[in-house]
Write a protein that holds these residues in place. Structure first.
Motif, PDB file in Angstrom:
ATOM      1  N   PHE A  38      68.072  34.474  19.323  1.00  0.00           N
ATOM      2  CA  PHE A  38      67.037  34.622  20.337  1.00  0.00           C
ATOM      3  C   PHE A  38      67.594  35.124  21.666  1.00  0.00           C
ATOM      4  O   PHE A  38      66.833  35.338  22.613  1.00  0.00           O
ATOM      5  CB  PHE A  38      66.318  33.281  20.565  1.00  0.00           C
ATOM      6  N   LEU A  39      68.899  35.304  21.757  1.00  0.00           N
ATOM      7  CA  LEU A  39      69.506  35.774  22.999  1.00  0.00           C
ATOM      8  C   LEU A  39      69.097  37.225  23.267  1.00  0.00           C
ATOM      9  O   LEU A  39      69.166  38.077  22.371  1.00  0.00           O
ATOM     10  CB  LEU A  39      71.025  35.671  22.910  1.00  0.00           C
ATOM     11  N   THR A  40      68.661  37.491  24.493  1.00  0.00           N
ATOM     12  CA  THR A  40      68.244  38.845  24.828  1.00  0.00           C
ATOM     13  C   THR A  40      69.409  39.813  24.697  1.00  0.00           C
ATOM     14  O   THR A  40      70.538  39.510  25.067  1.00  0.00           O
ATOM     15  CB  THR A  40      67.663  38.899  26.250  1.00  0.00           C
ATOM     16  N   MET A  51      73.781  53.135  27.370  1.00  0.00           N
ATOM     17  CA  MET A  51      73.070  52.166  28.205  1.00  0.00           C
ATOM     18  C   MET A  51      74.053  51.357  29.036  1.00  0.00           C
ATOM     19  O   MET A  51      73.811  51.083  30.222  1.00  0.00           O
ATOM     20  CB  MET A  51      72.214  51.244  27.332  1.00  0.00           C
ATOM     21  N   ALA A  52      75.171  50.960  28.409  1.00  0.00           N
ATOM     22  CA  ALA A  52      76.175  50.181  29.130  1.00  0.00           C
ATOM     23  C   ALA A  52      76.753  50.979  30.298  1.00  0.00           C
ATOM     24  O   ALA A  52      76.902  50.457  31.410  1.00  0.00           O
ATOM     25  CB  ALA A  52      77.283  49.741  28.177  1.00  0.00           C
ATOM     26  N   MET A  53      77.063  52.258  30.071  1.00  0.00           N
ATOM     27  CA  MET A  53      77.641  53.087  31.128  1.00  0.00           C
ATOM     28  C   MET A  53      76.621  53.347  32.232  1.00  0.00           C
ATOM     29  O   MET A  53      76.981  53.432  33.413  1.00  0.00           O
ATOM     30  CB  MET A  53      78.154  54.398  30.549  1.00  0.00           C
ATOM     31  N   THR A 113      77.912  42.177  26.005  1.00  0.00           N
ATOM     32  CA  THR A 113      78.179  41.363  24.825  1.00  0.00           C
ATOM     33  C   THR A 113      78.321  42.283  23.624  1.00  0.00           C
ATOM     34  O   THR A 113      77.964  43.458  23.673  1.00  0.00           O
ATOM     35  CB  THR A 113      77.048  40.352  24.579  1.00  0.00           C
ATOM     36  N   GLY A 114      78.841  41.747  22.545  1.00  0.00           N
ATOM     37  CA  GLY A 114      78.992  42.560  21.345  1.00  0.00           C
ATOM     38  C   GLY A 114      80.255  42.231  20.595  1.00  0.00           C
ATOM     39  O   GLY A 114      81.132  41.503  21.084  1.00  0.00           O
ATOM     40  N   THR A 154      71.961  43.496  31.307  1.00  0.00           N
ATOM     41  CA  THR A 154      72.678  43.042  30.119  1.00  0.00           C
ATOM     42  C   THR A 154      72.576  44.105  29.039  1.00  0.00           C
ATOM     43  O   THR A 154      71.508  44.683  28.840  1.00  0.00           O
ATOM     44  CB  THR A 154      72.091  41.719  29.594  1.00  0.00           C
ATOM     45  N   VAL A 155      73.678  44.364  28.359  1.00  0.00           N
ATOM     46  CA  VAL A 155      73.667  45.303  27.235  1.00  0.00           C
ATOM     47  C   VAL A 155      74.501  44.712  26.103  1.00  0.00           C
ATOM     48  O   VAL A 155      75.661  44.340  26.307  1.00  0.00           O
ATOM     49  CB  VAL A 155      74.230  46.688  27.613  1.00  0.00           C
ATOM     50  N   ASN A 156      73.887  44.620  24.931  1.00  0.00           N
ATOM     51  CA  ASN A 156      74.619  44.216  23.739  1.00  0.00           C
ATOM     52  C   ASN A 156      75.088  45.477  23.020  1.00  0.00           C
ATOM     53  O   ASN A 156      74.274  46.279  22.561  1.00  0.00           O
ATOM     54  CB  ASN A 156      73.722  43.385  22.815  1.00  0.00           C
ATOM     55  N   LEU A 157      76.397  45.652  22.973  1.00  0.00           N
ATOM     56  CA  LEU A 157      76.969  46.846  22.355  1.00  0.00           C
ATOM     57  C   LEU A 157      76.980  46.669  20.844  1.00  0.00           C
ATOM     58  O   LEU A 157      77.853  46.006  20.285  1.00  0.00           O
ATOM     59  CB  LEU A 157      78.377  47.095  22.886  1.00  0.00           C
ATOM     60  N   ASN A 158      76.000  47.252  20.205  1.00  0.00           N
ATOM     61  CA  ASN A 158      75.828  47.092  18.770  1.00  0.00           C
ATOM     62  C   ASN A 158      76.558  48.206  18.041  1.00  0.00           C
ATOM     63  O   ASN A 158      76.204  49.369  18.137  1.00  0.00           O
ATOM     64  CB  ASN A 158      74.331  47.132  18.434  1.00  0.00           C
ATOM     65  N   GLY A 159      77.608  47.865  17.325  1.00  0.00           N
ATOM     66  CA  GLY A 159      78.360  48.877  16.599  1.00  0.00           C
ATOM     67  C   GLY A 159      79.819  48.894  16.997  1.00  0.00           C
ATOM     68  O   GLY A 159      80.150  48.890  18.187  1.00  0.00           O
ATOM     69  N   VAL A 160      80.705  48.885  16.016  1.00  0.00           N
ATOM     70  CA  VAL A 160      82.146  48.898  16.255  1.00  0.00           C
ATOM     71  C   VAL A 160      82.634  50.343  16.212  1.00  0.00           C
ATOM     72  O   VAL A 160      82.441  51.045  15.225  1.00  0.00           O
ATOM     73  CB  VAL A 160      82.891  48.050  15.202  1.00  0.00           C
TER      74      VAL A 160
END
Length: 483
Positions: free
Chosen positions: A190-192, A282-284, A298-299, A464-470
């Protein structure tokens, strides 16, 4: 001295009944027995139980006493907890300490409970109690004793020790809980994530829109009910790879969305590093935005959190001149909290724990003719300083870009200490992986990283940005997905 003298059962009945007559918010009065790790996790935790009573076993005080002189960061929390208990019980007589001292009220509408100390060493051993040889057992025995003497009350042992919770249940204690006052979500799912992805094409969900353009920037105004659960600075994407925007504000009727465009996000670059996917874009965007004071990344491992933070930091300090220096810090494992055993200055002592930063610096300059010379030049030019997170208290950091790495191992209180150090013109970047928590007292839902993600999601100066993907390598990507 008998156990009846050591704990006056009137405290467990009269005082709670008195409190319940003022305002009873639960069907059954509750007495909370606190374990030592609760007061180490939050020294003022005994004030968090509203109208209910709190009991601190003598064993807890002895454990706090043994911890307060250790050369570890946790010793400070032990000292703070001891002083807080002493301030509450300073003017009480021994009898009042045993029967319960009224806790301070937060306001006139919400009464407070009582705080008492029970001498668990003096309790008599019965067939239903555990061995008194271990501290955890003595605390559990105290809870069992109170449960037996006050069957009309709900007795709750509060501890962050999972094994202790299992032992207490096995010993016959009806109610055992974790401390969740600082837990804002029940499950990490549930974390944004800092962005919301729409199914299909974004504009298929929109019935009406007003747009205005100023220079290169276009802002759309759409009905609020279209995206009712959005947050400030949250990014909006669609599955059609056509739309990318960011929420910049709202009122009762409409939401304003800055149209960023996927191509513009994917074209983001800093210090020779380009976004490899939309999440890095988005993070940049957030990292390079001078109006954003706090960026939380996060990620999983290998998603580019540290590299992007460092590249954008160098870009803003050296090329744009927005900040005077870069301060790099991170939490250190408990075994390494005392960095005095390592040789050299503070920066040299911190070097082993900040190898991720130096690795990233090498990646950024691996094509240079003399990489070692480039690193020394850049570290001097950008005024990069390595600091220990344990020595951040009391500082006021001005005109700096602060990189806080591995902050999933920090508590909410520790992160508050660091965030409140940031003065005018300072930007803070917090990054971490909630799947790599080393602390014995934290989980993904109680980590300070989770806490600030939830607390700051509606703050206009944070993103906040969750970096999805390695993106580190195919080996790292496979390991992240399959191990």
């Amino acid at each position: 001295m008998t156990k009846e003298n050591m704990i006056n059962e009137n405290m467990l009945s009269d005082n709670l009944n008195q409190t319940s007559q003022i305002e009873e918010t639960s069907d059954q009065p509750i007495i909370y027995i606190l374990d030592t790790n609760i007061l180490l996790h939050e020294p003022f935790a005994f004030l968090s139980f509203k109208e209910h009573d709190v009991v601190v076993p003598m064993t807890v005080l002895e454990e706090l006493d043994s911890i307060k002189d250790r050369r570890k960061d946790v010793s400070r929390d032990a000292r703070v907890a001891i002083r807080a208990l002493e301030d509450t019980l300073r003017d009480a007589s021994p009898e009042q300490v045993l029967t319960g001292v009224k806790l301070p009220q937060n306001d006139d509408q919400h009464p407070s409970g009582c705080l008492a100390i029970i001498n668990d060493y003096a309790l008599e051993k019965t067939a239903h109690t555990l061995s008194f040889n271990e501290n955890d057992n003595r605390i559990i025995n105290a809870a069992l004793h109170i449960q037996e003497k006050t069957p009309n009350k709900k007795i709750v042992l509060v501890t962050k020790d999972i094994n202790m919770r299992l032992k207490a249940k096995g010993a016959g204690l009806a109610h055992v809980e974790d401390y969740r006052t600082d837990q804002l979500i029940d499950d990490i799912q549930f974390l944004t994530k800092g962005y919301h992805q729409f199914e299909g094409d974004f504009w298929q969900h929109i019935n009406a829109v007003d747009s205005e353009t100023e220079g290169r920037n276009t802002t759309h105004y759409i009905a609020k009910e279209t995206i009712p659960f959005t947050y400030i600075n949250e990014y909006l994407l669609d599955e059609g790879d056509n739309f990318a925007g960011k929420v910049t504000g709202w009122d009762d009727d409409k939401v304003s969305i800055l149209d960023l465009g996927r191509d513009r996000l994917l074209a983001k670059s800093a210090w020779g590093i380009n976004a490899k996917n939309i999440y890095q874009g988005m993070a940049m965007d957030a990292l390079l935005d001078p109006t954003i004071d706090l960026v939380i990344l996060t990620g999983p491992a290998g998603s580019g959190k540290t590299l992007l933070a460092l590249a954008t930091a160098l870009e803003q300090v050296i090329e744009r001149g927005l900040y005077d220096k870069i301060i790099v810090t991170r939490s250190t494992p408990e075994i390494a909290e005392s960095i005095g055993f390592l040789p050299g200055t503070e920066e040299e002592k911190m070097a082993p724990w900040l190898a991720a930063i130096t690795d990233s610096l090498e990646v950024l300059h691996q094509q240079d003719e003399s990489m070692h010379g480039s690193l020394n030049y850049i570290m001097d030019k950008a005024n990069i300083q390595f600091k220990s997170v344990n020595f951040m208290r009391g500082r006021s950091i001005q005109n700096a870009l602060v990189l806080l790495d591995e902050c999933q191992n920090l508590t909410a209180a520790q992160l508050k200490t660091i965030i409140t150090r940031c003065g005018e013109g300072t930007k803070l970047v917090c990054s971490g992986n909630l799947a790599q928590i080393d602390s014995n007292y934290l989980t993904a839902v109680t980590s300070g990283l989770t806490y600030i993600v939830e607390r700051f999601k509606n703050f206009p100066g944070s993103a906040t940005v969750n970096l999805n993907g390695v993106v580190r390598s195919r080996l790292a990507s496979f390991a992240e997905e399959n191990l």
